[in-house]
Design an enzyme around this catalytic site. Structure first.
Site, PDB file in Angstrom:
ATOM      1  N   GLY A  76       0.864  -1.178   0.000  1.00 15.04           N
ATOM      2  CA  GLY A  76       0.000   0.000   0.000  1.00 15.04           C
ATOM      3  C   GLY A  76       0.897   1.223   0.000  1.00 15.04           C
ATOM      4  O   GLY A  76       1.654   1.433   0.955  1.00 15.04           O
ATOM      5  N   GLY A  94      -0.124   4.422  -0.364  1.00 17.09           N
ATOM      6  CA  GLY A  94      -0.930   5.633  -0.182  1.00 17.09           C
ATOM      7  C   GLY A  94      -0.293   6.527   0.865  1.00 17.09           C
ATOM      8  O   GLY A  94       0.937   6.537   1.033  1.00 17.09           O
ATOM      9  N   GLY A  98       1.473   4.374   3.806  1.00 22.68           N
ATOM     10  CA  GLY A  98       2.565   3.552   3.275  1.00 22.68           C
ATOM     11  C   GLY A  98       3.749   4.396   2.836  1.00 22.68           C
ATOM     12  O   GLY A  98       4.905   4.101   3.175  1.00 22.68           O
ATOM     13  N   ARG A 115     -14.093   3.169  12.350  1.00 25.31           N
ATOM     14  CA  ARG A 115     -13.115   2.300  11.672  1.00 25.31           C
ATOM     15  C   ARG A 115     -13.738   0.937  11.336  1.00 25.31           C
ATOM     16  O   ARG A 115     -13.347   0.293  10.382  1.00 25.31           O
ATOM     17  CB  ARG A 115     -11.888   2.085  12.566  1.00 25.31           C
ATOM     18  CG  ARG A 115     -11.077   3.358  12.807  1.00 25.31           C
ATOM     19  CD  ARG A 115      -9.953   3.096  13.793  1.00 25.31           C
ATOM     20  NE  ARG A 115      -9.136   4.271  14.071  1.00 25.31           N
ATOM     21  CZ  ARG A 115      -9.363   5.129  15.064  1.00 25.31           C
ATOM     22  NH1 ARG A 115     -10.392   4.968  15.871  1.00 25.31           N
ATOM     23  NH2 ARG A 115      -8.542   6.167  15.266  1.00 25.31           N
ATOM     24  N   ASN A 127     -11.835  -4.078   3.636  1.00 23.48           N
ATOM     25  CA  ASN A 127     -10.415  -4.229   3.959  1.00 23.48           C
ATOM     26  C   ASN A 127     -10.029  -5.673   4.278  1.00 23.48           C
ATOM     27  O   ASN A 127      -8.872  -6.057   4.082  1.00 23.48           O
ATOM     28  CB  ASN A 127     -10.025  -3.281   5.101  1.00 23.48           C
ATOM     29  CG  ASN A 127      -9.880  -1.846   4.609  1.00 23.48           C
ATOM     30  OD1 ASN A 127      -9.935  -1.603   3.404  1.00 23.48           O
ATOM     31  ND2 ASN A 127      -9.707  -0.911   5.516  1.00 23.48           N
ATOM     32  N   THR A 183      -3.652  -1.451   8.492  1.00 28.44           N
ATOM     33  CA  THR A 183      -4.993  -1.317   7.904  1.00 28.44           C
ATOM     34  C   THR A 183      -6.087  -1.474   8.963  1.00 28.44           C
ATOM     35  O   THR A 183      -6.026  -2.381   9.799  1.00 28.44           O
ATOM     36  CB  THR A 183      -5.173  -2.396   6.801  1.00 28.44           C
ATOM     37  OG1 THR A 183      -4.085  -2.290   5.887  1.00 28.44           O
ATOM     38  CG2 THR A 183      -6.490  -2.217   6.074  1.00 28.44           C
ATOM     39  N   ASN A 184      -7.081  -0.620   8.902  1.00 32.50           N
ATOM     40  CA  ASN A 184      -8.180  -0.629   9.878  1.00 32.50           C
ATOM     41  C   ASN A 184      -9.359  -1.494   9.450  1.00 32.50           C
ATOM     42  O   ASN A 184      -9.566  -1.681   8.252  1.00 32.50           O
ATOM     43  CB  ASN A 184      -8.680   0.812  10.086  1.00 32.50           C
ATOM     44  CG  ASN A 184      -7.872   1.531  11.152  1.00 32.50           C
ATOM     45  OD1 ASN A 184      -7.540   0.960  12.180  1.00 32.50           O
ATOM     46  ND2 ASN A 184      -7.577   2.803  10.904  1.00 32.50           N
ATOM     47  N   ASP A 196      -1.702   5.919  19.500  1.00 31.15           N
ATOM     48  CA  ASP A 196      -2.650   6.435  20.498  1.00 31.15           C
ATOM     49  C   ASP A 196      -1.903   7.035  21.691  1.00 31.15           C
ATOM     50  O   ASP A 196      -2.294   8.088  22.214  1.00 31.15           O
ATOM     51  CB  ASP A 196      -3.598   5.314  20.951  1.00 31.15           C
ATOM     52  CG  ASP A 196      -4.432   4.784  19.785  1.00 31.15           C
ATOM     53  OD1 ASP A 196      -4.708   5.566  18.861  1.00 31.15           O
ATOM     54  OD2 ASP A 196      -4.805   3.590  19.800  1.00 31.15           O
ATOM     55  N   ARG A 230      -0.489  10.388  20.682  1.00 33.80           N
ATOM     56  CA  ARG A 230      -1.522  11.448  20.712  1.00 33.80           C
ATOM     57  C   ARG A 230      -1.776  11.897  22.148  1.00 33.80           C
ATOM     58  O   ARG A 230      -1.860  13.097  22.432  1.00 33.80           O
ATOM     59  CB  ARG A 230      -2.820  10.920  20.079  1.00 33.80           C
ATOM     60  CG  ARG A 230      -2.726  10.847  18.564  1.00 33.80           C
ATOM     61  CD  ARG A 230      -4.016  10.389  17.910  1.00 33.80           C
ATOM     62  NE  ARG A 230      -3.892  10.513  16.461  1.00 33.80           N
ATOM     63  CZ  ARG A 230      -4.435   9.681  15.574  1.00 33.80           C
ATOM     64  NH1 ARG A 230      -5.179   8.654  15.985  1.00 33.80           N
ATOM     65  NH2 ARG A 230      -4.273   9.880  14.284  1.00 33.80           N
ATOM     66  N   HIS A 268      -7.946  -0.128  18.901  1.00 35.11           N
ATOM     67  CA  HIS A 268      -7.748   1.170  18.265  1.00 35.11           C
ATOM     68  C   HIS A 268      -9.117   1.674  17.808  1.00 35.11           C
ATOM     69  O   HIS A 268      -9.488   1.568  16.656  1.00 35.11           O
ATOM     70  CB  HIS A 268      -6.805   0.986  17.076  1.00 35.11           C
ATOM     71  CG  HIS A 268      -6.425   2.255  16.392  1.00 35.11           C
ATOM     72  ND1 HIS A 268      -5.934   3.344  17.052  1.00 35.11           N
ATOM     73  CD2 HIS A 268      -6.457   2.598  15.082  1.00 35.11           C
ATOM     74  CE1 HIS A 268      -5.678   4.302  16.180  1.00 35.11           C
ATOM     75  NE2 HIS A 268      -5.990   3.885  14.985  1.00 35.11           N
TER      76      HIS A 268
HETATM   77  N1  NAD Z   1      -3.612   1.496  12.687  1.00 37.30           N
HETATM   78  C1  NAD Z   1      -3.543   2.812  12.639  1.00 37.30           C
HETATM   79  O1  NAD Z   1      -3.187   3.455  13.627  1.00 37.30           O
HETATM   80  C2  NAD Z   1      -3.882   3.546  11.379  1.00 37.30           C
HETATM   81  C3  NAD Z   1      -3.594   4.905  11.229  1.00 37.30           C
HETATM   82  C4  NAD Z   1      -3.870   5.535  10.011  1.00 37.30           C
HETATM   83  C5  NAD Z   1      -4.469   4.819   8.976  1.00 37.30           C
HETATM   84  N2  NAD Z   1      -4.769   3.503   9.166  1.00 37.30           N
HETATM   85  C6  NAD Z   1      -5.366   2.685   8.093  1.00 37.30           C
HETATM   86  O2  NAD Z   1      -4.362   2.419   7.113  1.00 37.30           O
HETATM   87  C7  NAD Z   1      -4.999   2.177   5.856  1.00 37.30           C
HETATM   88  C8  NAD Z   1      -4.325   3.020   4.766  1.00 37.30           C
HETATM   89  O3  NAD Z   1      -4.565   4.386   5.007  1.00 37.30           O
HETATM   90  P1  NAD Z   1      -4.029   5.473   3.955  1.00 37.30           P
HETATM   91  O4  NAD Z   1      -4.341   6.794   4.530  1.00 37.30           O
HETATM   92  O5  NAD Z   1      -2.635   5.159   3.561  1.00 37.30           O
HETATM   93  O6  NAD Z   1      -4.998   5.178   2.706  1.00 37.30           O
HETATM   94  P2  NAD Z   1      -4.706   5.536   1.165  1.00 37.30           P
HETATM   95  O7  NAD Z   1      -6.026   5.431   0.458  1.00 37.30           O
HETATM   96  O8  NAD Z   1      -3.932   6.798   1.052  1.00 37.30           O
HETATM   97  O9  NAD Z   1      -3.761   4.336   0.690  1.00 37.30           O
HETATM   98  C9  NAD Z   1      -4.161   3.004   0.598  1.00 37.30           C
HETATM   99  C10 NAD Z   1      -3.412   2.365  -0.554  1.00 37.30           C
HETATM  100  O10 NAD Z   1      -3.669   0.955  -0.590  1.00 37.30           O
HETATM  101  C11 NAD Z   1      -3.638   0.559  -1.943  1.00 37.30           C
HETATM  102  N3  NAD Z   1      -4.194  -0.782  -2.112  1.00 37.30           N
HETATM  103  C12 NAD Z   1      -5.487  -1.172  -2.098  1.00 37.30           C
HETATM  104  N4  NAD Z   1      -5.578  -2.504  -2.302  1.00 37.30           N
HETATM  105  C13 NAD Z   1      -4.301  -2.971  -2.420  1.00 37.30           C
HETATM  106  C14 NAD Z   1      -3.720  -4.250  -2.619  1.00 37.30           C
HETATM  107  N5  NAD Z   1      -4.482  -5.336  -2.726  1.00 37.30           N
HETATM  108  N6  NAD Z   1      -2.367  -4.347  -2.700  1.00 37.30           N
HETATM  109  C15 NAD Z   1      -1.582  -3.248  -2.577  1.00 37.30           C
HETATM  110  N7  NAD Z   1      -2.080  -2.013  -2.382  1.00 37.30           N
HETATM  111  C16 NAD Z   1      -3.415  -1.875  -2.307  1.00 37.30           C
HETATM  112  C17 NAD Z   1      -4.404   1.671  -2.641  1.00 37.30           C
HETATM  113  O11 NAD Z   1      -4.182   1.665  -4.046  1.00 37.30           O
HETATM  114  C18 NAD Z   1      -3.840   2.908  -1.944  1.00 37.30           C
HETATM  115  O12 NAD Z   1      -2.719   3.438  -2.626  1.00 37.30           O
HETATM  116  C19 NAD Z   1      -6.485   2.486   6.068  1.00 37.30           C
HETATM  117  O13 NAD Z   1      -7.208   1.287   6.305  1.00 37.30           O
HETATM  118  C20 NAD Z   1      -6.481   3.354   7.319  1.00 37.30           C
HETATM  119  O14 NAD Z   1      -7.714   3.310   8.011  1.00 37.30           O
HETATM  120  C21 NAD Z   1      -4.490   2.861  10.338  1.00 37.30           C
END
Ligand code: NAD
Length: 305
Positions: free
Chosen positions: A8, A10, A13, A87, A94, A118-119, A147, A150, A174
């Site tokens: 990922g 995004g 990542g 979430r 997800n 991932t959430n 957490d 924060r 979370h």
């Molecule tokens: N645990 C935590 O504390 C925490 C904190 C922030 C965000 N998150 C979670 O992290 C996740 C990502 O958040 P983000 O802001 O980066 O989202 P984002 O939309 O910016 O990025 C997600 C990326 O995943 C890619 N993707 C989707 N399916 C895929 C696959 N099968 N293989 C590879 N890549 C794939 C998408 O193309 C995208 O680029 C979300 O579920 C968010 O809720 C968790």
């Protein structure tokens, strides 16, 4: 160099990748399903190297086989929530993504340690553990570092002191039911219960629980990524350097805190083999009840999976 793959590319990542590259903790492989995005972001980071003075290699790819030989894999693939959403709403979509990613991890990097972001993270970590078939000490969820950070940031703002002196502790899942622990949160060793009135602590604890939603509300689209990215980097560093840090993270409980067969946030020792121990704090009855209430939510999510 060690090797870390980030699935990922995004917001979260890419931020994880940049923090790891800047600290020269590992060579990095960025994977995404969207063509061009991991390649473009990876190249952009490599071009930052001469300015920021790092030699870590960053490769972007759509090919999962490139994760072969990774020491650690970070799963950030999946949808973030939108304003007003919990979430938990992300679970259906997800879990499909995390399921596919976990199968590829088991295929190409069977000896890696997996950090799930991932959430809903506690449920997705359980899912990744089941699908990879890895020992539970090699599958860990990131939540507690963020957490607690924060909580610490808000305490620093309130007391006008350095964040460096604050050690904060937040347990539980979370989500809205997370359990900030003022008794175990200190400023230079002084419990915050001696520094702040109970009402102020209560408000800061609530702002911590709502911390993710506060950012989502401001951003309108997407969720937080700078603090989550640095939280993951801290976990990666603890594992790669075998630091044995005690860090709150989502780990598999098998009787600890009287909880069975669930992933939830508690203090764990992170070293080169992953989770090397779980610290069982002597919780008061209300704290333990709050932890169990939090676990109940995730047990229900796991049952749905
Ligand atoms: N645990 C935590 O504390 C925490 C904190 C922030 C965000 N998150 C979670 O992290 C996740 C990502 O958040 P983000 O802001 O980066 O989202 P984002 O939309 O910016 O990025 C997600 C990326 O995943 C890619 N993707 C989707 N399916 C895929 C696959 N099968 N293989 C590879 N890549 C794939 C998408 O193309 C995208 O680029 C979300 O579920 C968010 O809720 C968790």
């Amino acid at each position: 160099m060690k090797k870390v793959s980030v699935i990922g590319s995004g917001n979260v990542g890419a931020t994880v990748a940049l923090f790891l590259a800047e600290r020269e903790l590992a060579d990095i492989v960025l994977v995404d399903i969207v063509e061009g995005v991991p390649q473009g972001k990876g190249l952009d980071m490599v071009e930052a190297g001469p300015i920021c003075r790092f030699d870590s290699k960053v490769e972007g790819t759509n090919d999962y086989s490139r994760i072969r030989g990774s020491d650690i894999i970070v799963i950030t693939a999946g949808l973030p929530r939108k304003k007003g959403e919990s979430r938990l709403i992300l679970q259906q979509k997800n879990s499909e993504i995390v399921g596919q990613v976990s199968r590829d991890i088991a295929k190409y990097a069977p000896d890696s340690i997996v950090i799930v972001v991932t959430n809903p993270v506690d449920i997705m970590t359980y899912h990744a553990w089941k699908v990879t078939g890895f020992p539970n000490k090699r599958v860990i969820g990131q939540a507690g570092v963020l957490d607690s950070a924060r909580f610490a940031a808000f305490i620093a703002m309130e007391l006008d002191v350095s964040v460096e002196d604050i050690s904060a502790m937040v347990l539980g899942g979370h989500g809205d039911e997370m359990v900030p622990l003022p008794r175990y949160t200190t400023v230079s060793g002084i419990p915050i219960t001696e520094l702040l009135p109970a009402e102020t602590i209560k408000n800061i604890a609530q702002r911590t629980r709502d911390g993710g939603a506060e950012i989502v509300g401001l951003l309108k689209t997407g969720s937080a990524f700078y603090a989550p990215g640095s939280a993951v980097a801290q976990m990666v560093e603890a594992i790669l350097k075998d630091k044995k840090r005690i860090i709150p993270c989502s780990v598999y409980l098998n009787g600890e805190y009287s909880l069975m067969d669930v992933y939830i946030g508690v203090p764990a020792k992170l070293g080169s083999s992953g989770v090397e121990g779980i610290i069982e704090l002597k919780l008061t009855q209300p704290e333990l009840t709050a932890l169990h209430d939090s676990a109940k939510v995730y047990k229900e999510g796991i049952a749905k999976l």
